[in-house]
Design a protein around this motif. Sequence first.
Motif: not given
Length: 346
Positions: A158-168, A150-156
């Motif tokens: 972002r730490m903020e995204t992976i934390i939010l994905a984890g929360v969701v 979910i947090a992966r966008i292209g080849q990167k």
Amino acid sequence: MAKRSTLWLTIIGLLIGLLILMVLSISLGSAQISFTTVWRVILSHVPVMGEWIERDWPDSTATIVLDLRMPRILLASVVGAALALAGALYQGVLRNPLADPFILGVSSGASFGAAMTFVFGIQMVWIGQMTLPVVAFICGFATLMVVYSIARIGQKVRMETIILAGVVVQAFLGACLSLVMSLANEKLQTIVFWMMGSLTLTDWSYNAVVLPVIALTAIVAMMFTRELNMLGLGEEVAHHSGVSVERTRFILLILASLMTGAAVAVSGAIGFVGLVVPHMIRLIVGSDYRMILPLSIIGGALFLVGADTLARVSLAPRELPLGVITAFLGAPFFIYLLRQAKREYF
């Protein structure tokens, strides 16, 4: 040189403390067995030495000491070490001092798998009683893969995204878990007790399954201390220092989640160990991960063996859930961390 001597002195001090605590813990419990009898039972199984000890205790005493207390204390030390090391890795990779092993939803995934096992009576014939930890581990790891995708966008990522994905994902699995619990009926108490953390059902087979997984992942994680130190200086600095940031981050998240999943699979959801222990180590030795990682392993074992001993003896013969004890010990420290972060921010 000074750092290395400090590291070894701290390691020796923590190991001595852990050994003393384990000696006390194995001698305490709801069954009234004297200290000397406990250690005569143990020493009677040591080659050569056992020939000189008269075995004048009942079989039930030997069973309590060798098949209940010893594997439980060993598993408490292994689980504590795994959760503390995973916490140190998460805090280093995510560059978030309040990160803990459950931040990416691994705990919720494992808890959901365990609840499904309890409610629907899932049983894998080829592994028998190990079905519960294996299913919990698989579900926890699958949760990590979902969060990362979910947090992966292209080849990167972002730490903020992976934390939010984890929360969701954690919130979604929490809802699924509540649904399963509403169908549990007579199994509800078992699920709740497991979710609060417990080592009650431990035997030697649990150690045999979990110890190799946690030991192997810990050894691999120890090889990334330089990369963690570089990541602490920022992604650009790490990249210019020759660190493959995305690859390193992915490997460390996998290792931390493997350790968390393995630990949660046999002990239930035990909070605060991965938050409190790495911070306490950091306060003692600073921010060098060459020191933080090995000391977190010993400190985590020390913390959880102590907490488990309190859970067993504080209201004997009743037993408190282990997660309750760690919350009582860890919550005040968490409040302290929040206040410190607030001061730094403002």
